[in-house]
Design a protein around this motif. Structure first.
Motif, PDB file in Angstrom:
ATOM      1  N   PHE A  78      -0.069  -5.048   2.806  1.00 14.35           N
ATOM      2  CA  PHE A  78      -0.995  -4.338   2.278  1.00 14.35           C
ATOM      3  C   PHE A  78      -0.208  -2.994   1.609  1.00 14.35           C
ATOM      4  O   PHE A  78       0.480  -2.545   2.277  1.00 14.35           O
ATOM      5  CB  PHE A  78      -2.157  -3.693   2.837  1.00 14.35           C
ATOM      6  CG  PHE A  78      -3.354  -4.916   3.445  1.00 14.35           C
ATOM      7  CD1 PHE A  78      -4.127  -5.577   3.073  1.00 14.35           C
ATOM      8  CD2 PHE A  78      -2.783  -5.379   4.819  1.00 14.35           C
ATOM      9  CE1 PHE A  78      -4.976  -6.295   3.493  1.00 14.35           C
ATOM     10  CE2 PHE A  78      -3.271  -6.353   5.577  1.00 14.35           C
ATOM     11  CZ  PHE A  78      -4.674  -7.032   4.836  1.00 14.35           C
ATOM     12  N   PRO A  79      -0.730  -2.351   0.351  1.00 16.20           N
ATOM     13  CA  PRO A  79      -0.148  -1.037   0.274  1.00 16.20           C
ATOM     14  C   PRO A  79      -0.477  -0.148   1.597  1.00 16.20           C
ATOM     15  O   PRO A  79      -1.509  -0.212   2.250  1.00 16.20           O
ATOM     16  CB  PRO A  79      -1.110  -0.507  -0.869  1.00 16.20           C
ATOM     17  CG  PRO A  79      -1.600  -1.988  -1.377  1.00 16.20           C
ATOM     18  CD  PRO A  79      -1.752  -2.877  -0.226  1.00 16.20           C
ATOM     19  N   LEU A 185      -6.368  -7.493  -2.768  1.00 16.93           N
ATOM     20  CA  LEU A 185      -6.544  -6.082  -3.116  1.00 16.93           C
ATOM     21  C   LEU A 185      -5.571  -5.278  -3.831  1.00 16.93           C
ATOM     22  O   LEU A 185      -5.395  -4.445  -4.393  1.00 16.93           O
ATOM     23  CB  LEU A 185      -6.846  -5.297  -1.774  1.00 16.93           C
ATOM     24  CG  LEU A 185      -8.358  -5.657  -1.088  1.00 16.93           C
ATOM     25  CD1 LEU A 185      -8.309  -4.869   0.335  1.00 16.93           C
ATOM     26  CD2 LEU A 185      -9.440  -4.986  -1.885  1.00 16.93           C
ATOM     27  N   SER A 186      -4.222  -6.038  -3.618  1.00 11.29           N
ATOM     28  CA  SER A 186      -3.006  -5.712  -4.410  1.00 11.29           C
ATOM     29  C   SER A 186      -2.126  -6.871  -4.523  1.00 11.29           C
ATOM     30  O   SER A 186      -2.309  -7.872  -3.652  1.00 11.29           O
ATOM     31  CB  SER A 186      -2.273  -4.486  -3.611  1.00 11.29           C
ATOM     32  OG  SER A 186      -1.722  -5.188  -2.179  1.00 11.29           O
ATOM     33  N   GLY A 187      -1.100  -6.752  -5.310  1.00 12.18           N
ATOM     34  CA  GLY A 187      -0.279  -7.948  -5.450  1.00 12.18           C
ATOM     35  C   GLY A 187      -0.701  -9.171  -5.986  1.00 12.18           C
ATOM     36  O   GLY A 187      -1.702  -9.257  -6.647  1.00 12.18           O
ATOM     37  N   GLU A 216       5.644   1.819  -5.368  1.00 11.90           N
ATOM     38  CA  GLU A 216       4.420   2.120  -4.816  1.00 11.90           C
ATOM     39  C   GLU A 216       4.209   3.644  -5.339  1.00 11.90           C
ATOM     40  O   GLU A 216       3.258   4.038  -5.623  1.00 11.90           O
ATOM     41  CB  GLU A 216       4.192   1.870  -3.190  1.00 11.90           C
ATOM     42  CG  GLU A 216       2.906   2.094  -3.058  1.00 11.90           C
ATOM     43  CD  GLU A 216       2.722   1.628  -1.594  1.00 11.90           C
ATOM     44  OE1 GLU A 216       2.117   2.357  -0.574  1.00 11.90           O
ATOM     45  OE2 GLU A 216       2.995   0.398  -1.030  1.00 11.90           O
ATOM     46  N   ARG A 219       3.601   3.748  -8.938  1.00 10.68           N
ATOM     47  CA  ARG A 219       2.328   3.387  -9.096  1.00 10.68           C
ATOM     48  C   ARG A 219       1.416   4.170  -8.831  1.00 10.68           C
ATOM     49  O   ARG A 219       0.214   4.355  -9.538  1.00 10.68           O
ATOM     50  CB  ARG A 219       2.096   1.937  -8.448  1.00 10.68           C
ATOM     51  CG  ARG A 219       0.631   1.347  -8.627  1.00 10.68           C
ATOM     52  CD  ARG A 219       0.203   0.144  -7.878  1.00 10.68           C
ATOM     53  NE  ARG A 219       1.262  -0.785  -7.666  1.00 10.68           N
ATOM     54  CZ  ARG A 219       1.843  -1.080  -6.528  1.00 10.68           C
ATOM     55  NH1 ARG A 219       1.746  -0.570  -5.524  1.00 10.68           N
ATOM     56  NH2 ARG A 219       3.222  -2.061  -6.448  1.00 10.68           N
ATOM     57  N   ASN A 220       1.435   4.910  -7.530  1.00 11.46           N
ATOM     58  CA  ASN A 220       0.620   5.888  -7.319  1.00 11.46           C
ATOM     59  C   ASN A 220       0.401   7.329  -8.045  1.00 11.46           C
ATOM     60  O   ASN A 220      -0.772   7.869  -8.039  1.00 11.46           O
ATOM     61  CB  ASN A 220       0.823   6.284  -5.874  1.00 11.46           C
ATOM     62  CG  ASN A 220       0.480   5.130  -4.841  1.00 11.46           C
ATOM     63  OD1 ASN A 220      -0.271   4.185  -5.283  1.00 11.46           O
ATOM     64  ND2 ASN A 220       0.933   5.083  -3.492  1.00 11.46           N
ATOM     65  N   GLN A 225      -3.795   5.408  -5.319  1.00 12.87           N
ATOM     66  CA  GLN A 225      -4.281   4.223  -4.699  1.00 12.87           C
ATOM     67  C   GLN A 225      -5.547   4.605  -3.646  1.00 12.87           C
ATOM     68  O   GLN A 225      -5.174   5.429  -3.015  1.00 12.87           O
ATOM     69  CB  GLN A 225      -3.370   3.521  -3.686  1.00 12.87           C
ATOM     70  CG  GLN A 225      -3.988   2.336  -2.849  1.00 12.87           C
ATOM     71  CD  GLN A 225      -4.263   1.112  -3.839  1.00 12.87           C
ATOM     72  OE1 GLN A 225      -3.335   0.758  -4.665  1.00 12.87           O
ATOM     73  NE2 GLN A 225      -5.335   0.413  -3.511  1.00 12.87           N
TER      74      GLN A 225
END
Length: 740
Positions: A78-79, A185-187, A216, A219-220, A225
Motif C-alpha cells: 500500500f502507499p 486503492l493504488s497501483g 510516491e 505523486r503526493n 494521498q
C-alpha cells in the motif's frame, strides 16, 4: 653485395574478431551499470536506508530471541499513508521442546477483527489445551487487515522456517479489492502473478525502495494521498460481475495458494485448508450493477407489506431483465425464508447475491471452489466453513448468529470455526497424545471464561462494529436500517447488563485468567478495556503500562498507555508514552491529539494548541482535534477563534452533537439567541437523551419570549434528569408567571 635484412618480428597482437568485440562491449555495457547499482545498493544498506520488508522482526531479550510484528510490512503493498500494520505479535523464535506450534494465516477475518483477543486462533488454543491437558499448544495468528494472497505468500514463507506443525489457511476475502486486485486503492489493476512478484521483489531492495519513495513523493506533491479511511474508501470502486479481469484474480489466487502449500510441505508442516464463510442470510450486497424495473419495485413494496406471494410473483417477473442484479437475489433469498423454501433454493439465491455483489469484499463461490479443488488434489484436510457455519436453528445459510458484518466472525462464530478446526487437528495428533484427551470438548462458555470475555468486551466490539456500519458503503445496503436497529439493540442490552454486580464478577474473571497466564498481553488488553469501561483509569493505566513494557516495539501499546494516563490525569507520564509512540510511528495524529490533552490538563494551552496543530498537519479534516482546539481557545478566552474552529468542526462532521452544543453555548453567551436555538435544536436531534441541551434550549427560548416552548423544554430536562435543580426552579418561576 649486402646481405638481405631479416624481417623484423611484429610485437602487435592480431585484432580481435568482430564477434568477440561485440561480446566485450555488451559485457561492459551490462557489468558497469550492474556494478554501479550494486555499489549503490550496498551504500544504501550501509547507511541504513529504507525499511524492513519481512513480516516478523527479531527482538532479543536476555538469552531469548522473540519474533515480533513489523509495523512497516504493509508498505510493500500500500502507499505509506494508507498502509495497514499487522496486529501486535510476540513469540519465542525457537519452539519449546514438545510444543505443537500452529500458524493461522489469513486476513482480517482470521485475525479476529475487531477484537483479536477473541479470534478463532485464540479459541482454538483454548479448545486444544482443554482437550489435551498433557500437551502444550502454541497458536500464532499471522494475519493482517486489508491484505490478500499476494501478501500471505511471503508471510507463509517466513512461517515455513519457524517449526510449525500445522498451518490453518483461512484466506480469500480481499482478492478482488485488495492489493493488485481489479480496483485496488493504488497501483495497477489485476496484473499477472509474475508481474506482482517482480514488483514485490524490487521493493525488498533498497534501490527499489528509493525509487518508490521518489515516485510516491512526486505523486503526493501533485495530489496528496488520503489516509486510510476504512471501508468507505471502496465505495466508488465497484466491479462488474462479468469483468474479465476476474479471471486473472482467480489465476493469481490459485498460483499463490499453490506456492503457500508448497512452502508448508517443504518444511513438513501440515496445512489445513478452510473455505471462507460469509454472512449470506443477513448481509445485503453492498452494490448492484444494472437498472431496476417496475416489477422489482412492485416486489419490494409487496415484501415490505408482508404480501410475500405477490412479492414472489413480481420478483420472478423482474428476473427476466435483472438476473445479474445482486440485490434482487438477496431479496429472493429473504422471501424464500418467509415462504418456507428449501435450504438449497434459499442458499442458491444468497450465494448468487454474494457473487454478483459489485463491491466483492467477500470470498466468492469460484474462490471457494479453488480451495476445495486444491484440498482434493493435494489430499490436504478441508474444513468447509462456507458450508458448515450455519446453525441447526438458522439452517445451512449463515447469518448474524455467526458474523458481526459481512465476513468478520463474532464470538460464537469464532468458537464454532475453531471447534471444527480443532476436531481436524485431533485426527493428526500422535496416538499416545490422543489417548490422554478429555472426554468432551470445552464449551463456548468455558472458552469465553478462559479468554476473559465479558459483557464489557462484547459491548466494545459491538459498538465498534455499529460505528463502522453507520458509514459508507454499508449505508447503501437495502437492509441497512434493519441492521443498524438490530445492532443498536444489542449494544443497548449489553449496556444494561453492565451493572455494578456484573462488574465485580467480570473483574474476578480477568484476574483468574491472568493468574494462569500473566504474560498474555491480549488478556491484559481486555482487562484494561473493562477497567476503562468502569472508569477506573489509574488501574487501567497500570495494565496498559504493563502491556507496553511487554511489547516495547509496539507504537499502539505505547499510545494506549499514554491515552489512559491522560484520563487518569497523570499528564507528565502520559506524554512520555505518547512521545515514545511518535518515535516508533512518526505519523500518528492520535498521539499528537492526546499530547495536546495532556498539556491542557496542566493548563499549558499554548503547548496544547501546538500539539493539536501537529495532529491537523497529519490529518487535515479531523473534527475531534478541532473540538479540542475549541476547548483550549475557551480556556484562553479566545472566543472568536473558538467559534471559528467549532463551525469548521460542524462542517466536517455535521452529525456530531458536541461542536453544535459548544457553539450554541457561545452564541447564547453573545446573545445571538436565534442562532443558538438552531444549534441547541440540532443537539436535541442528534443526542435526544442529553438533558443539558434541552435546558439551555429552554433558557434561550424563554429569553426571546417563547414561554410555552421554554416550559416544555424544562419539562423534558426534568424528565431526563429528575435531579436537575435549575430546570425545576425555572419551571416554578414560569408557573408563577402564568398564575399572574
Amino acid at each position: 653485395m649486402p646481405s638481405p635484412k631479416e624481417p623484423t618480428k611484429s610485437t602487435s597482437k592480431p585484432p580481435l574478431p568482430r564477434s568477440r568485440k561485440i561480446i566485450f562491449i555488451l559485457a561492459a555495457a551490462l557489468l558497469v551499470p550492474l556494478l554501479a547499482l550494486g555499489l549503490l545498493e550496498g551504500g544504501l544498506r550501509l547507511f541504513g536506508y529504507g525499511y524492513p520488508t519481512s513480516f516478523f522482526l527479531e527482538q532479543k531479550e536476555g538469552s531469548t530471541t522473540y519474533l515480533v510484528d513489523n509495523p512497516k510490512f504493509g508498505w510493500r503493498f500500500f502507499p505509506r499513508q494508507i498502509a495497514r500494520s499487522p496486529a501486535t505479535l510476540k513469540f519465542a523464535k525457537k519452539k519449546e521442546p514438545g510444543t505443537i506450534r500452529i500458524f493461522v494465516l489469513g486476513e482480517s477475518a482470521a485475525l479476529g477483527d475487531p477484537k483479536p483477543a477473541y479470534s478463532l486462533g485464540r479459541y482454538l488454543e483454548v479448545l486444544l489445551r482443554e482437550r489435551f491437558p498433557s500437551a502444550k499448544f502454541e497458536v500464532i495468528t499471522a494475519a493482517m487487515t486489508a491484505i490478500n494472497s499476494h501478501a500471505l505468500l511471503p508471510m507463509a514463507r517466513e512461517c515455513a522456517e519457524l517449526e510449525g506443525d500445522f498451518w490453518i489457511l483461512y484466506m480469500g476475502n480481499n482478492e478482488m479489492a485488495g492489493p493488485f486486485g481489479i480496483n485496488p486503492l493504488s497501483g495497477p489493476s489485476a496484473p499477472s502473478v509474475s508481474t506482482v512478484r517482480l514488483s514485490l521483489a524490487l521493493r525488498t531492495t533498497k534501490l527499489g525502495q528509493l525509487m518508490e519513495s521518489i515516485t510516491e513523493k512526486a505523486r503526493n506533491d501533485d495530489s496528496p494521498q488520503a489516509e486510510w479511511a476504512g471501508m468507505k474508501m471502496f465505495r466508488e470502486r465497484s466491479i462488474a460481475p462479468s469483468d474479465p479481469k476476474k479471471q486473472t484474480i482467480y489465476a493469481n489466487f490459485q498460483g499463490n495458494l499453490e506456492d503457500i502449500l508448497r512452502a508448508a510441505h517443504s518444511h513438513r508442516a501440515k496445512p489445513i485448508l478452510c473455505t471462507v464463510a460469509s454472512n449470506l442470510r443477513d448481509f445485503a450486497p453492498l452494490a448492484s450493477v444494472g437498472s431496476t424495473n417496475g416489477a422489482y419495485a412492485k416486489g419490494v413494496e409487496s415484501q415490505r407489506d408482508a404480501r410475500f406471494e405477490e412479492a414472489a410473483q413480481s420478483y420472478q417477473s423482474a428476473l427476466a431483465g435483472m438476473d445479474s442484479y445482486a440485490d434482487l437475489h438477496f431479496r429472493l433469498g429473504q422471501l424464500q425464508l418467509e415462504l418456507g423454501g428449501t435450504n438449497e433454493i434459499i442458499r442458491a439465491h444468497f450465494e448468487k447475491a454474494r457473487d454478483l455483489d459489485a463491491l466483492p469484499l467477500r470470498t466468492d463461490g469460484r474462490m471457494n471452489a479453488i480451495i476445495r479443488e486444491f484440498a482434493k488434489a493435494s489430499s490436504a484436510p478441508l474444513i468447509d466453513l462456507d458450508r458448515e457455519m450455519g446453525t441447526p436453528v438458522a439452517g445451512t445459510t449463515p447469518g448474524d448468529e455467526s458474523f458481526f458484518d459481512h465476513v468478520h466472525l463474532n464470538f460464537a462464530g469464532n468458537y464454532r470455526a475453531a471447534r471444527l478446526i480443532a476436531q481436524e487437528i485431533e485426527k493428526a495428533l500422535p496416538k499416545d497424545l490422543a489417548e490422554k484427551r478429555a472426554v468432551n470438548w470445552a464449551s463456548a462458555q468455558i472458552c469465553d471464561r478462559a479468554l476473559a470475555l465479558t459483557d464489557w468486551n462484547r459491548r466494545a466490539a459491538h459498538e465498534q462494529m455499529l460505528r463502522r456500519q453507520m458509514e459508507a458503503p454499508f449505508t447503501d445496503q437495502s437492509n441497512h436500517s434493519n441492521r443498524i436497529e438490530n445492532m443498536a439493540r444489542v449494544v443497548s442490552d449489553l449496556r444494561q447488563a453492565s451493572n455494578a454486580r456484573a462488574a465485580t464478577n467480570a473483574a474476578a474473571i480477568y484476574q483468574e485468567a491472568l493468574v494462569r497466564n500473566e504474560n498474555d498481553f491480549r488478556l491484559r488488553e481486555s482487562y484494561a478495556e473493562f477497567l476503562e469501561g468502569v472508569a477506573k483509569w489509574s488501574e487501567a493505566a497500570e495494565q496498559r503500562i504493563k502491556i507496553s513494557t511487554w511489547v516495547p516495539h509496539d507504537s499502539v501499546a505505547a499510545y494506549h498507555a499514554g491515552r489512559v494516563l491522560v484520563h487518569a490525569r497523570r499528564a507528565a507520564e502520559a506524554r512520555t508514552y505518547l512521545e515514545r509512540a511518535l518515535q516508533l510511528r512518526p505519523v500518528f495524529p492520535e498521539a499528537h491529539l492526546e499530547i495536546g490533552r495532556a498539556y491542557s490538563i496542566e493548563a499549558m494551552h499554548v503547548s496544547a494548541l501546538k500539539a493539536y496543530d501537529e495532529a491537523l498537519k497529519q490529518r487535515t479534516n479531523d473534527a475531534t482535534v478541532l473540538i479540542q482546539k475549541a476547548h483550549s481557545y475557551a480556556a484562553m478566552n479566545l472566543r472568536a477563534e473558538m467559534k471559528h474552529v467549532l463551525r469548521e468542526a460542524i462542517r466536517l462532521r455535521p452529525e456530531s452533537w458536541e461542536p453544535h452544543y459548544l457553539l450554541a453555548v457561545e452564541l447564547a453567551a453573545d446573545n445571538e439567541l436565534q442562532q443558538a436555538i438552531i444549534e441547541f435544536n440540532e443537539v436535541t436531534r442528534l443526542r435526544p437523551g442529553y438533558a443539558n441541551a434541552y435546558f439551555n434550549l429552554a433558557v434561550a427560548l424563554a429569553k426571546i419570549g417563547r414561554v410555552k416552548d421554554a416550559y416544555r423544554g424544562f419539562q423534558k430536562t426534568v424528565e431526563l434528569d429528575p435531579d436537575h435543580k435549575s430546570a425545576r426552579e425555572y419551571m416554578a418561576a414560569l408557573e408563577r408567571e402564568y398564575a399572574k
